[in-house]
Design a protein around this motif. Structure first.
Motif, PDB file in Angstrom:
ATOM      1  N   TRP A  10       0.562  -1.252   0.197  1.00  0.00           N
ATOM      2  CA  TRP A  10      -0.216  -0.349   0.379  1.00  0.00           C
ATOM      3  C   TRP A  10       1.328   1.341   0.204  1.00  0.00           C
ATOM      4  CZ3 TRP A  10       1.082   3.060   4.519  1.00  0.00           C
ATOM      5  CH2 TRP A  10       1.366   2.545   5.479  1.00  0.00           C
ATOM      6  N   LEU A  11       2.033   1.039  -0.141  1.00  0.00           N
ATOM      7  CA  LEU A  11       3.188   2.255   0.295  1.00  0.00           C
ATOM      8  C   LEU A  11       3.909   2.047  -1.302  1.00  0.00           C
ATOM      9  CD1 LEU A  11       4.883   2.700   3.545  1.00  0.00           C
ATOM     10  CD2 LEU A  11       3.025   4.288   2.135  1.00  0.00           C
ATOM     11  N   ASP A  12       3.669   1.136  -2.514  1.00  0.00           N
ATOM     12  CA  ASP A  12       4.147   1.392  -3.262  1.00  0.00           C
ATOM     13  C   ASP A  12       3.056   1.968  -4.801  1.00  0.00           C
ATOM     14  OD1 ASP A  12       5.655  -0.630  -5.981  1.00  0.00           O
ATOM     15  OD2 ASP A  12       4.188  -0.061  -6.787  1.00  0.00           O
ATOM     16  N   ALA A  13       4.153   3.088  -4.828  1.00  0.00           N
ATOM     17  CA  ALA A  13       3.353   3.752  -6.049  1.00  0.00           C
ATOM     18  C   ALA A  13       2.452   3.430  -7.211  1.00  0.00           C
ATOM     19  CB  ALA A  13       5.164   4.982  -6.544  1.00  0.00           C
ATOM     20  N   ASN A  14       3.357   2.802  -7.646  1.00  0.00           N
ATOM     21  CA  ASN A  14       2.616   2.239  -9.167  1.00  0.00           C
ATOM     22  C   ASN A  14       1.368   1.914  -8.756  1.00  0.00           C
ATOM     23  OD1 ASN A  14       2.503   1.634 -11.653  1.00  0.00           O
ATOM     24  ND2 ASN A  14       2.891  -1.118 -11.741  1.00  0.00           N
ATOM     25  N   TYR A  15       1.239   0.599  -7.585  1.00  0.00           N
ATOM     26  CA  TYR A  15       0.294  -0.097  -6.822  1.00  0.00           C
ATOM     27  C   TYR A  15      -1.180   1.379  -6.105  1.00  0.00           C
ATOM     28  CZ  TYR A  15      -3.067  -2.356  -3.693  1.00  0.00           C
ATOM     29  OH  TYR A  15      -4.094  -2.861  -2.716  1.00  0.00           O
ATOM     30  N   LEU A  16      -0.900   1.858  -5.746  1.00  0.00           N
ATOM     31  CA  LEU A  16      -1.696   3.853  -5.382  1.00  0.00           C
ATOM     32  C   LEU A  16      -2.033   4.114  -6.479  1.00  0.00           C
ATOM     33  CD1 LEU A  16       0.621   5.162  -3.133  1.00  0.00           C
ATOM     34  CD2 LEU A  16      -1.222   3.296  -2.114  1.00  0.00           C
ATOM     35  N   ILE A  17      -1.347   4.499  -7.838  1.00  0.00           N
ATOM     36  CA  ILE A  17      -1.867   4.957  -8.662  1.00  0.00           C
ATOM     37  C   ILE A  17      -2.758   3.726 -10.023  1.00  0.00           C
ATOM     38  CG2 ILE A  17      -1.234   5.201 -11.314  1.00  0.00           C
ATOM     39  CD1 ILE A  17       1.401   6.807 -10.066  1.00  0.00           C
ATOM     40  N   GLU A  18      -2.220   3.218  -9.443  1.00  0.00           N
ATOM     41  CA  GLU A  18      -3.776   1.172  -9.757  1.00  0.00           C
ATOM     42  C   GLU A  18      -4.879   1.487  -8.961  1.00  0.00           C
ATOM     43  OE1 GLU A  18      -1.527  -2.177 -10.131  1.00  0.00           O
ATOM     44  OE2 GLU A  18      -0.249  -1.737 -11.554  1.00  0.00           O
ATOM     45  N   GLN A  19      -4.743   1.635  -8.639  1.00  0.00           N
ATOM     46  CA  GLN A  19      -5.776   1.030  -7.441  1.00  0.00           C
ATOM     47  C   GLN A  19      -6.617   2.510  -7.008  1.00  0.00           C
ATOM     48  OE1 GLN A  19      -6.965  -1.523  -5.684  1.00  0.00           O
ATOM     49  NE2 GLN A  19      -5.394  -2.616  -6.512  1.00  0.00           N
ATOM     50  N   PHE A  20      -6.543   4.216  -7.426  1.00  0.00           N
ATOM     51  CA  PHE A  20      -7.030   5.330  -6.987  1.00  0.00           C
ATOM     52  C   PHE A  20      -7.377   6.339  -7.912  1.00  0.00           C
ATOM     53  CE2 PHE A  20      -5.683   3.131  -2.376  1.00  0.00           C
ATOM     54  CZ  PHE A  20      -6.493   3.089  -2.410  1.00  0.00           C
ATOM     55  N   GLY A  21      -6.076   5.846  -8.873  1.00  0.00           N
ATOM     56  CA  GLY A  21      -5.700   6.782 -10.323  1.00  0.00           C
ATOM     57  C   GLY A  21      -5.569   8.108  -9.788  1.00  0.00           C
ATOM     58  N   LEU A  22      -5.876   9.843 -10.748  1.00  0.00           N
ATOM     59  CA  LEU A  22      -5.314  10.260 -10.641  1.00  0.00           C
ATOM     60  C   LEU A  22      -5.570  11.241  -9.194  1.00  0.00           C
ATOM     61  CD1 LEU A  22      -3.810  12.913 -11.157  1.00  0.00           C
ATOM     62  CD2 LEU A  22      -5.230  13.279 -13.041  1.00  0.00           C
ATOM     63  N   ILE A  23      -7.209  11.103  -8.907  1.00  0.00           N
ATOM     64  CA  ILE A  23      -7.932  10.926  -7.273  1.00  0.00           C
ATOM     65  C   ILE A  23      -7.010  10.870  -6.428  1.00  0.00           C
ATOM     66  CG2 ILE A  23      -9.824  11.470  -6.104  1.00  0.00           C
ATOM     67  CD1 ILE A  23     -10.062  12.923  -8.101  1.00  0.00           C
ATOM     68  N   GLY A  24      -6.357   9.767  -6.222  1.00  0.00           N
ATOM     69  CA  GLY A  24      -5.384   9.443  -5.129  1.00  0.00           C
ATOM     70  C   GLY A  24      -4.171  10.365  -4.948  1.00  0.00           C
ATOM     71  N   VAL A  25      -3.523  10.181  -6.063  1.00  0.00           N
ATOM     72  CA  VAL A  25      -1.822  10.066  -6.119  1.00  0.00           C
ATOM     73  C   VAL A  25      -1.870  12.591  -5.915  1.00  0.00           C
ATOM     74  CG1 VAL A  25      -0.290  12.144  -8.292  1.00  0.00           C
ATOM     75  CG2 VAL A  25      -1.507   9.205  -8.054  1.00  0.00           C
ATOM     76  N   LEU A  26      -3.590  12.947  -5.612  1.00  0.00           N
ATOM     77  CA  LEU A  26      -3.573  13.957  -5.400  1.00  0.00           C
ATOM     78  C   LEU A  26      -3.782  14.710  -4.008  1.00  0.00           C
ATOM     79  CD1 LEU A  26      -5.948  15.512  -8.310  1.00  0.00           C
ATOM     80  CD2 LEU A  26      -3.418  15.694  -8.053  1.00  0.00           C
ATOM     81  N   ALA A  27      -4.735  13.266  -3.587  1.00  0.00           N
ATOM     82  CA  ALA A  27      -4.628  13.136  -1.628  1.00  0.00           C
ATOM     83  C   ALA A  27      -3.611  12.879  -1.383  1.00  0.00           C
ATOM     84  CB  ALA A  27      -5.732  11.792  -2.014  1.00  0.00           C
ATOM     85  N   ILE A  28      -2.555  11.565  -1.650  1.00  0.00           N
ATOM     86  CA  ILE A  28      -1.603  11.885  -1.380  1.00  0.00           C
ATOM     87  C   ILE A  28      -0.648  13.016  -1.480  1.00  0.00           C
ATOM     88  CG2 ILE A  28       0.660  10.451  -1.519  1.00  0.00           C
ATOM     89  CD1 ILE A  28      -1.432   7.979  -2.477  1.00  0.00           C
ATOM     90  N   VAL A  29      -0.615  13.402  -2.663  1.00  0.00           N
ATOM     91  CA  VAL A  29       0.534  15.402  -2.557  1.00  0.00           C
ATOM     92  C   VAL A  29      -0.100  15.798  -1.299  1.00  0.00           C
ATOM     93  CG1 VAL A  29       1.598  17.081  -3.957  1.00  0.00           C
ATOM     94  CG2 VAL A  29       0.669  14.736  -5.046  1.00  0.00           C
ATOM     95  N   PHE A  30      -1.334  16.257  -1.118  1.00  0.00           N
ATOM     96  CA  PHE A  30      -1.676  16.934  -0.364  1.00  0.00           C
ATOM     97  C   PHE A  30      -1.813  16.792   0.596  1.00  0.00           C
ATOM     98  CE2 PHE A  30      -4.977  18.402   2.308  1.00  0.00           C
ATOM     99  CZ  PHE A  30      -5.690  19.933   1.927  1.00  0.00           C
ATOM    100  N   ALA A  31      -1.788  15.412   1.405  1.00  0.00           N
ATOM    101  CA  ALA A  31      -2.138  14.619   2.704  1.00  0.00           C
ATOM    102  C   ALA A  31      -0.314  14.404   2.934  1.00  0.00           C
ATOM    103  CB  ALA A  31      -2.380  13.117   2.653  1.00  0.00           C
ATOM    104  N   GLU A  32       0.414  14.066   2.149  1.00  0.00           N
ATOM    105  CA  GLU A  32       2.215  13.836   2.355  1.00  0.00           C
ATOM    106  C   GLU A  32       3.438  15.963   1.958  1.00  0.00           C
ATOM    107  OE1 GLU A  32       6.340  12.704   0.907  1.00  0.00           O
ATOM    108  OE2 GLU A  32       5.163  13.077  -0.211  1.00  0.00           O
TER     109      GLU A  32
END
Length: 231
Positions: A10-32
């Motif tokens: 669940w911390l692998d970048a490729n896995y996170l993108i596959e599971q959550f898409g661009l919305i997930g990327v933006l949420a992670i960037v915001f949180a970090e």
């Protein structure tokens, strides 16, 4: 595309993108970028992988749009961190350690902020963990908001768009596509080098400096208004 597992799935970048898409990327960037709970998230490798997947059409969005949204998420994340810091104030330095919070991270971010001043908001973007806590420390120190916003935007553009565009550019190189797992490992290693250097420096400094009387931490006043505070 397969990547080398660098930790929990669940911390692998490729896995996170596959599971959550661009919305997930933006949420992670915001949180970090400014939430206390986001310091462990894979920011650098995530952005690099995002840019690469846009180039290889695995993310069906224009590169300019992805980069713009990433920058917006990064800037808003720092904004949230700054406002949180202003609200919490010196109480942050008294918060007890927990599984997801270490007082040491706050102190290191404070030292980083005091050392580099407003430009720390730009430099910290490229240092894991420090980038999460620096905008919070800026809020605690009540840094002039206009100055904060200026350096926040500059840092958000350089890091958010820069790393994403780097992934997109290198994604067109055959060697990178064939050895993406090694590239991601290299990114992670490079990103933790500054942290490792700071830890070694702190350890060396600790050996040279005798402990203050009255026990560790005694005599360190809570931060109220730093030298970058608004007068």
């Amino acid at each position: 595309m397969t990547t080398l597992a660098l930790g929990p799935q669940w911390l692998d970048a490729n896995y996170l993108i596959e599971q959550f898409g661009l919305i997930g990327v933006l949420a992670i960037v915001f949180a970090e970028s400014g939430l206390l709970i986001g310091f462990f998230l894979p920011g650098d490798s995530l952005l690099f992988t995002t840019g690469l997947l846009v180039t290889t059409n695995q993310i069906d969005k224009p590169l300019w749009l992805v980069a713009t949204l990433v920058v917006l998420a990064a800037v808003l994340g720092d904004q949230a961190g700054y406002l949180f810091g202003r609200k919490v104030g010196p109480a942050l330095f008294k918060r007890p350690d927990s599984r997801l919070f270490k007082q040491e991270n706050v102190e290191k971010a404070h030292e980083f902020f005091e050392k580099y001043g407003p430009k720390s908001l730009v430099l910290a973007r490229f240092v894991p963990i420090i980038r999460t806590f620096t905008p919070i420390i800026a809020g605690v120190s009540r840094m002039n908001y206009r100055s904060f916003l200026t350096f926040n935007i500059i840092g958000g553009i350089l890091w958010g768009a820069g790393v994403t565009l780097l992934g997109a550019a290198l994604g067109k190189v055959d060697f990178v596509n064939k050895h993406i797992e090694l590239i991601l490992v290299a990114i992670v290693l490079i990103s933790v080098v500054p942290v490792a250097i700071e830890l070694l420096r702190a350890r060396a400094k600790g050996k040279k400096t005798p402990a203050a009387p009255g026990g560790p931490g005694e005599g360190r006043p809570p931060v109220q208004r730093g030298r970058h505070a608004k007068r």
